[in-house]
Design a protein around this motif. Structure first.
Motif, PDB file in Angstrom:
ATOM      1  N   ASP A  33       8.471  12.924   4.172  1.00 58.17           N
ATOM      2  CA  ASP A  33       7.781  12.590   2.931  1.00 58.17           C
ATOM      3  C   ASP A  33       7.419  13.843   2.135  1.00 58.17           C
ATOM      4  OD1 ASP A  33       7.880   9.850   3.376  1.00 58.17           O
ATOM      5  OD2 ASP A  33       6.036   9.884   4.548  1.00 58.17           O
ATOM      6  N   PHE A  34       7.299  14.990   2.811  1.00 61.03           N
ATOM      7  CA  PHE A  34       6.930  16.229   2.133  1.00 61.03           C
ATOM      8  C   PHE A  34       7.555  17.405   2.866  1.00 61.03           C
ATOM      9  CE2 PHE A  34       4.259  19.999   1.841  1.00 61.03           C
ATOM     10  CZ  PHE A  34       4.193  20.164   0.475  1.00 61.03           C
ATOM     11  N   ALA A  35       8.170  18.295   2.120  1.00 65.39           N
ATOM     12  CA  ALA A  35       8.707  19.529   2.703  1.00 65.39           C
ATOM     13  C   ALA A  35       8.845  20.565   1.584  1.00 65.39           C
ATOM     14  CB  ALA A  35      10.074  19.291   3.348  1.00 65.39           C
ATOM     15  N   VAL A  36       8.667  21.825   1.950  1.00 65.19           N
ATOM     16  CA  VAL A  36       8.871  22.932   1.023  1.00 65.19           C
ATOM     17  C   VAL A  36       9.629  24.020   1.756  1.00 65.19           C
ATOM     18  CG1 VAL A  36       6.869  22.492  -0.462  1.00 65.19           C
ATOM     19  CG2 VAL A  36       6.602  23.933   1.553  1.00 65.19           C
ATOM     20  N   ARG A  90      10.372  22.618  -3.559  1.00 66.17           N
ATOM     21  CA  ARG A  90      10.318  21.394  -2.753  1.00 66.17           C
ATOM     22  C   ARG A  90      11.649  21.289  -2.018  1.00 66.17           C
ATOM     23  NH1 ARG A  90       5.831  18.764  -3.733  1.00 66.17           N
ATOM     24  NH2 ARG A  90       4.873  18.905  -5.778  1.00 66.17           N
ATOM     25  N   TYR A 148       1.507  27.436  -4.085  1.00 69.58           N
ATOM     26  CA  TYR A 148       0.188  27.113  -3.564  1.00 69.58           C
ATOM     27  C   TYR A 148      -0.547  28.434  -3.421  1.00 69.58           C
ATOM     28  CZ  TYR A 148       2.681  22.854  -2.414  1.00 69.58           C
ATOM     29  OH  TYR A 148       3.455  21.724  -2.491  1.00 69.58           O
ATOM     30  N   VAL A 184       7.508  25.298  -6.518  1.00 68.85           N
ATOM     31  CA  VAL A 184       6.131  25.021  -6.119  1.00 68.85           C
ATOM     32  C   VAL A 184       5.425  26.343  -5.838  1.00 68.85           C
ATOM     33  CG1 VAL A 184       6.559  22.745  -5.114  1.00 68.85           C
ATOM     34  CG2 VAL A 184       6.717  24.752  -3.668  1.00 68.85           C
ATOM     35  N   GLN A 243      14.161  18.713   0.851  1.00 68.68           N
ATOM     36  CA  GLN A 243      14.413  17.546   1.683  1.00 68.68           C
ATOM     37  C   GLN A 243      14.495  18.079   3.110  1.00 68.68           C
ATOM     38  OE1 GLN A 243      18.116  16.217   0.044  1.00 68.68           O
ATOM     39  NE2 GLN A 243      17.125  14.982  -1.534  1.00 68.68           N
ATOM     40  N   TRP A 282      16.258  22.003   6.300  1.00 69.43           N
ATOM     41  CA  TRP A 282      15.579  21.934   5.011  1.00 69.43           C
ATOM     42  C   TRP A 282      16.604  22.224   3.922  1.00 69.43           C
ATOM     43  CZ3 TRP A 282      13.575  24.394   9.238  1.00 69.43           C
ATOM     44  CH2 TRP A 282      12.275  24.070   9.642  1.00 69.43           C
TER      45      TRP A 282
END
Length: 108
Positions: A94-97, A65, A52, A50, A67, A43
């Motif tokens: 397509d999505f990673a944090v 965020r 949540y 971000v 890659q 990562w």
């Protein structure tokens, strides 16, 4: 698991982890065949923050965020099967944090 000194890159690597191959799962009579798996996942933070949060479930994740790239390999010696993914450099998510949960125990 290793992290860069600035925390912007995290690498998780496992080699020759014992797993099972069970193609007929969840059938009750599914045979489990010993197998081994190796993988490397990286990562890299993009720096974009971000957060949540779900107060009713006492959940909060803060981070950035990222890659993410993965390469993996599986071997099932008893049947002479092996598989290897494309190289890490060709992989993308397509999505990673990357960051931490409010309790500080988990990284994503």
């Amino acid at each position: 698991m290793t992290a860069s000194s600035d925390g912007n890159t995290v690498t998780l690597e496992m080699r020759d982890v014992p797993v099972i191959d069970q193609p007929r799962w969840p059938a009750l009579d599914a045979i489990a065949t010993p197998a081994r798996m190796s993988f490397r996942m990286v990562w890299k933070s993009t720096g974009e923050p971000v957060q949540y949060e779900n107060a009713s479930e006492q959940f909060r994740f803060t981070g950035t965020r990222a890659q993410c790239q993965l390469e993996a390999q599986v071997e099932i010696p008893s049947i002479g099967f092996s598989w290897k993914s494309d190289a890490l450099e060709t992989s993308h998510a397509d999505f990673a944090v990357i960051g931490e949960e409010v309790n500080g125990r988990y990284y994503t």
